[in-house]
Design an enzyme around this catalytic site. Structure first.
Site, PDB file in Angstrom:
ATOM      1  N   LYS A 133     -33.419   4.629  61.300  1.00 34.80           N
ATOM      2  CA  LYS A 133     -32.230   5.052  60.557  1.00 34.80           C
ATOM      3  C   LYS A 133     -31.112   5.414  61.538  1.00 34.80           C
ATOM      4  CE  LYS A 133     -33.543   9.973  60.013  1.00 34.80           C
ATOM      5  NZ  LYS A 133     -32.326  10.650  60.474  1.00 34.80           N
ATOM      6  N   HIS A 140     -29.809   5.504  67.172  1.00 44.16           N
ATOM      7  CA  HIS A 140     -28.353   5.393  67.191  1.00 44.16           C
ATOM      8  C   HIS A 140     -27.813   4.430  68.253  1.00 44.16           C
ATOM      9  CE1 HIS A 140     -28.113   8.691  64.425  1.00 44.16           C
ATOM     10  NE2 HIS A 140     -28.509   9.609  65.290  1.00 44.16           N
ATOM     11  N   HIS A 148     -22.080   6.112  68.329  1.00 45.10           N
ATOM     12  CA  HIS A 148     -22.293   6.717  67.009  1.00 45.10           C
ATOM     13  C   HIS A 148     -21.291   7.831  66.721  1.00 45.10           C
ATOM     14  CE1 HIS A 148     -24.479   8.642  63.619  1.00 45.10           C
ATOM     15  NE2 HIS A 148     -24.745   7.371  63.357  1.00 45.10           N
ATOM     16  N   HIS A 202     -27.834  11.683  71.347  1.00 39.84           N
ATOM     17  CA  HIS A 202     -29.296  11.764  71.187  1.00 39.84           C
ATOM     18  C   HIS A 202     -29.839  10.492  70.547  1.00 39.84           C
ATOM     19  CE1 HIS A 202     -27.628  13.104  67.316  1.00 39.84           C
ATOM     20  NE2 HIS A 202     -28.735  12.605  66.766  1.00 39.84           N
ATOM     21  N   CYS A 237     -32.475  16.761  58.887  1.00 36.97           N
ATOM     22  CA  CYS A 237     -33.026  15.488  58.417  1.00 36.97           C
ATOM     23  C   CYS A 237     -34.232  15.647  57.497  1.00 36.97           C
ATOM     24  CB  CYS A 237     -33.347  14.589  59.609  1.00 36.97           C
ATOM     25  SG  CYS A 237     -31.840  14.083  60.492  1.00 36.97           S
ATOM     26  N   ASP A 277     -38.393  11.866  62.164  1.00 37.00           N
ATOM     27  CA  ASP A 277     -37.723  11.961  63.475  1.00 37.00           C
ATOM     28  C   ASP A 277     -38.463  12.824  64.505  1.00 37.00           C
ATOM     29  OD1 ASP A 277     -35.931  10.550  61.967  1.00 37.00           O
ATOM     30  OD2 ASP A 277     -34.286  11.975  62.136  1.00 37.00           O
ATOM     31  N   ASP A 326     -34.532   8.342  64.262  1.00 37.66           N
ATOM     32  CA  ASP A 326     -33.116   8.178  64.536  1.00 37.66           C
ATOM     33  C   ASP A 326     -33.006   7.093  65.603  1.00 37.66           C
ATOM     34  OD1 ASP A 326     -31.403   9.671  63.004  1.00 37.66           O
ATOM     35  OD2 ASP A 326     -31.099  11.263  64.462  1.00 37.66           O
TER      36      ASP A 326
END
Length: 230
Positions: free
Chosen positions: A123, A57, A61, A98, A168, A15, A55
């Site tokens: 992810k 999203h 989310h 984010h 993470c 990330d 990430d």
């Protein structure tokens, strides 16, 4: 996994995205950009496979504080119920919005030399579960392609860098151990959201799970360098 006599290391850059970096990231990790030289140097080494995660999203989310009336980012917690098994739950801290799909904040930072990355794994795309680990969410409702990529490359050892150390990166390293890999976090290649708590307690908890903290100048990374001459 390959036999113990083999050494097939992977590097996972977790990330390393705009929203996790100063000066404009909505969830900026202090000194987040400072890890770029270390990561690029590691990516130049002969790892068996080099993976970056993102990430990615949707706007709705479950981890975003703004999606919960009255919630405050960094303070409020939310209990997520398993989508199909109400007897299982997971409580998570809520964050500023984010890394929303298609926004500049979701992009990998330009300092990262993506030309040296073999695979990019997205992810956090399921709006209903939190997903710190790049392998899976706590319920394993969402499982990324990371595990399959490591198996296909017959990896034996996993080196983890990126952001953030205490969320993470930590979760991804813990999942790697669970999958049976010798697992390392390269200290110079990561930064924590909550540095003091990470240094005081977090790292010890991670080490108890079998993860080793190593230096970019240490002998574990030297083993990777030595593969160039093998």
């Amino acid at each position: 996994m390959a036999a113990n006599s083999e050494f097939k290391p992977a590097i996972i850059v977790v990330d390393f995205q705009e929203d996790f970096c100063p000066p404009n990231g909505s969830l900026a990790v202090p000194q987040g950009r400072a890890i770029a030289p270390t990561i690029n140097s590691l990516l130049s080494l002969p790892f068996t496979i080099k993976i970056a995660t993102r990430d990615n999203h949707p706007p709705n989310h479950v981890s975003f504080a703004e999606n919960h009336p009255g919630a405050v980012a960094f303070q409020s917690r939310h209990t997520i119920i398993h989508p199909t098994d109400p007897s299982r739950s997971d409580t998570t801290l809520l964050w500023p919005t984010h890394c929303v799909q298609g926004t500049p904040g979701a992009e990998l930072v330009p300092e990262l030399d993506v030309s040296k990355v073999n695979v990019v794994v997205d992810k956090g795309m399921n709006p209903d579960v939190e997903m710190y680990s790049a392998f899976w969410d706590p319920f394993r409702v969402s499982v990324s392609s990371l595990g399959e990529a490591l198996k296909k490359a017959q990896v034996t050892d996993v080196f983890v860098v990126g952001l953030a150390a205490d969320f993470c990166v930590k979760a991804t390293a813990e999942s790697a151990v669970e999958e049976g890999y010798r697992t390392y976090i390269v200290e110079e290649g990561t930064r924590a959201v909550m540095k003091e708590a990470w240094e005081a307690e977090g790292k010890r908890e991670v080490e108890k799970k079998g993860i080793k903290f190593v230096s970019a100048d240490g002998h574990e990374i030297q083993r990777v360098k030595d593969l160039a001459e093998a």
